[in-house]
Design an enzyme around this catalytic site. Structure first.
Site, PDB file in Angstrom:
ATOM      1  N   GLY A 180       8.884  -1.973  -3.802  1.00 53.43           N
ATOM      2  CA  GLY A 180       8.599  -2.930  -2.741  1.00 53.43           C
ATOM      3  C   GLY A 180       9.617  -4.045  -2.659  1.00 53.43           C
ATOM      4  O   GLY A 180      10.097  -4.542  -3.677  1.00 53.43           O
ATOM      5  N   GLY A 211       0.791  -1.236   0.000  1.00 52.41           N
ATOM      6  CA  GLY A 211       0.000   0.000   0.000  1.00 52.41           C
ATOM      7  C   GLY A 211       0.815   1.274   0.000  1.00 52.41           C
ATOM      8  O   GLY A 211       0.290   2.342   0.337  1.00 52.41           O
ATOM      9  N   LYS A 212       2.085   1.198  -0.388  1.00 57.77           N
ATOM     10  CA  LYS A 212       2.933   2.400  -0.395  1.00 57.77           C
ATOM     11  C   LYS A 212       2.454   3.418  -1.423  1.00 57.77           C
ATOM     12  O   LYS A 212       2.273   4.602  -1.108  1.00 57.77           O
ATOM     13  CB  LYS A 212       4.389   2.016  -0.709  1.00 57.77           C
ATOM     14  CG  LYS A 212       5.005   1.056   0.278  1.00 57.77           C
ATOM     15  CD  LYS A 212       6.429   0.727  -0.077  1.00 57.77           C
ATOM     16  CE  LYS A 212       6.560   0.078  -1.438  1.00 57.77           C
ATOM     17  NZ  LYS A 212       5.826  -1.191  -1.572  1.00 57.77           N
ATOM     18  N   SER A 213       2.257   2.973  -2.668  1.00 48.87           N
ATOM     19  CA  SER A 213       1.834   3.892  -3.736  1.00 48.87           C
ATOM     20  C   SER A 213       0.445   4.463  -3.454  1.00 48.87           C
ATOM     21  O   SER A 213       0.168   5.616  -3.789  1.00 48.87           O
ATOM     22  CB  SER A 213       1.849   3.182  -5.094  1.00 48.87           C
ATOM     23  OG  SER A 213       3.168   2.800  -5.441  1.00 48.87           O
TER      24      SER A 213
END
Length: 606
Positions: A270, A118-120
């Site tokens: 990632g 869920g970084k982006s």
């Protein structure tokens, strides 16, 4: 309770130096994805206030590891009353970052976690209420500028966007063909590490930033892996240069004070175990190895900086020297391996330097990702021990230009001395070099060596070519730093026009503002394939290279004769050959008329 948790969070601040502040760390837990729901994964993460708990698989949360961070965002269940929205994450993390920037500090926000964590989404997000931190920060920045603008205060904003793919830097906003792949990371004692040739774009409103952001996102390297269908295979760095000019009148004199802040917003690729990457794809394996190596270097940098912050007082000396009070040998100073990775080299100031930094760790709640989640939490736990020394950046550009001009003058003097010395040595039978010493540089000669050795500051130059290269580098930096705001704005508009023109040549039609693609036409002077992907509602255009293009099924082994035949064709033509082992193009439409047999693949003029 708040004081007790705060003390637990900041125990590492014991003995911190005046003016230093620790890296802020936030952790965010996402919902299950389709892969985890399909496997019936259990949730092993629990958050309460500042605390994050990770349970062992199959322990029913009875055996847990506890971590405490500055923020713990629970985004697992939208129905939960503690659910953290994109807006709440921005209010807790982004607003404080904006406050620091307006005061004149550098700032950095980077997202770390395994692929698909869920970084982006947290950094870029979607549309409307789903917007991520980067667009929200940019929008709030322009709102602050509009609110504060007056006859005595103004602000100018420039942006750049790059990605680090396979340890190479690519400019995501440069429309020049091939130019965006040739960027090199340089380092100068005045400016620190920088990317040579990276384009900066002057912007006057949020719409301009949004358009550049969307253009850059389309250029990012994204591939499919077993863990994530749209995995980012590169580190992306969106940089904002924010210059504030305050005008004050002292008696009859008007004084302008500038504050320049650099904001680095980083979406890291990632981490992924090799077994979770597409094993049949050598490209994915290579990408995964390079990404993991880069993140491993980042981990070493964070670990070393954490050790420096906690035990730095006892390790100021270099090995072999005795302490003044104890008489004992002082251990060797720490070495921070910034240069082992392009990412850490560029983020040197953000990690342990002049910046207020926030780390956002994204984690999965699924038991099948226990090892990756634990690794991310340990990573974040070390990062919060890092101490930065941020200062308000006043008149930074003017100071840098002055220092660079002094260096240019010195290098020119030394270059002239070296030329005279070499000429004198070449014209005499008994070599006798001309000697000259300046206030900041020194020339040392030797009768046995035709080359002089020049020392300017801490750097030494052995040849005239090295001095000329350093001189050219400094002059280029002065030219870039001395550009007026109007010149930068004109350059940005010109590059946007070139981008629209190039997109038109590729068959992509933009709206009247040149910001939003509205359709696809036949590309000019290029053969192509069209494929409508019903799953993502997009039309994919694949351009055929010069020479021979063979269309066949996946896994087909080509005979060497195919390569030999390709060399016989003119490089100015492109021919389409359909392998007789293929019944037809069943995956998509070919050419302008959409025939499935691919008969009208190439335009008659080609």
């Amino acid at each position: 309770e708040f004081v007790e948790v705060e003390n637990a969070t900041h125990l590492h601040r014991k003995g911190f130096v005046l003016g230093a502040m620790s890296v802020k760390v936030a952790v965010r837990c996402r919902p299950f994805n389709a892969r985890e729901r399909k496997k019936g994964a259990d949730c092993i993460v629990r958050m309460d206030g500042f605390s994050t708990q990770l349970g062992l698989p199959n322990s029913n949360m009875k055996d847990t590891r506890n971590f405490t961070f500055d923020h713990s965002f629970w985004s697992f269940d939208r129905e939960d009353e503690h659910y953290s929205t994109q807006e709440q994450v921005f209010e807790d993390v982004g607003v404080q970052l904006m406050t620091d920037v307006l005061q004149g500090y550098n700032a950095c926000l980077f997202a770390y976690g395994q692929t698909g964590a869920g970084k982006s989404y947290s950094m870029m997000g979607g549309s409307n209420d789903e917007r991520g931190l980067i667009p929200r920060i940019c929008e709030r920045l322009f709102e602050e500028v509009q609110e504060k603008s007056s006859s005595t205060w103004e602000a100018k904003i420039e942006v750049s966007y790059m990605e680090i793919y396979l340890e190479k830097v690519k400019d995501l906003l440069n429309v020049g063909e091939g130019e965006q792949h040739k960027l090199k990371v340089r380092e100068h004692k005045t400016t620190g590490p920088y990317v040579e040739g990276l384009t900066t774009h002057a912007v006057t409103n949020f719409e301009g930033v949004k358009a550049l952001m969307e253009d850059g996102n389309k250029m990012r390297t994204v591939k499919s892996t077993l863990m994530n269908d749209v995995s980012s295979r590169s580190h992306a760095i969106f940089q904002i240069i924010f210059k504030q000019v305050q005008t004050t009148q002292r008696d009859r004199q008007i004084v302008k004070t500038e504050r320049v802040s650099k904001i680095s917003l980083v979406d890291l690729a990632g981490s992924e175990r090799s077994g979770q990457i597409n094993a049949q794809s050598t490209d994915r394996l290579k990408e995964g190895n390079v990404i993991n190596q880069s993140l491993s270097t980042l981990g070493k940098v964070i670990s070393t900086l954490a050790d420096v912050a906690s035990t730095g007082k006892n390790r100021k000396g270099v090995g072999g020297k005795k302490g003044k009070k104890t008489g004992k040998k002082v251990k060797k100073a720490f070495h921070v391996p910034y240069r082992e990775s392009t990412l850490t080299w560029l983020l040197r100031e953000s990690l342990g330097g002049n910046s207020k930094t926030v780390m956002l760790a994204a984690i999965s709640p699924a038991a099948i990702n226990y090892e990756e989640t634990l690794s991310t939490l340990r990573y974040a736990n070390q990062a919060k021990r890092i101490m930065n020394k941020a200062v308000i950046n006043e008149d930074a550009t003017a100071t840098m230009v002055r220092k660079l001009n002094d260096e240019i003058k010195m290098l020119k003097e030394q270059l002239e001395v070296m030329h005279n010395a070499n000429n004198a040595q070449a014209n005499t039978t008994s070599p006798s070099l001309l000697m000259r010493q300046s206030s900041q540089g020194e020339l040392v000669s030797s009768e046995m060596d035709m080359h002089a050795r020049i020392q300017v500051g801490e750097k030494k130059y052995m040849t005239a070519e090295e001095i000329s290269a350093a001189l050219e580098q400094s002059e280029n930096l002065v030219d870039e730093l001395s550009k007026s705001w109007e010149d930068k704005l004109t350059s940005t508009l010109q590059m946007q026009q070139e981008r629209t023109q190039r997109l038109a040549e590729m068959g992509i039609v933009m709206d009247e503002g040149g910001e939003i693609p509205v359709g696809v036409l036949a590309p000019m002077n290029r053969p192509y394939l069209l494929n409508h992907n019903h799953t993502i509602n997009e039309l994919l255009v694949h351009y055929l290279r010069l020479g021979v293009t063979v269309v066949t099924r996946m896994g087909t082994k080509f005979e060497p004769t195919v390569i030999e035949e390709e060399e016989e064709y003119s490089t100015e033509e492109s021919d389409y050959i359909e392998d007789d082992r293929v019944d037809g193009d069943k995956d998509g439409d070919c050419g302008d008329d959409g025939d499935e047999d691919g008969g009208d693949m190439v335009d008659e003029n080609d």
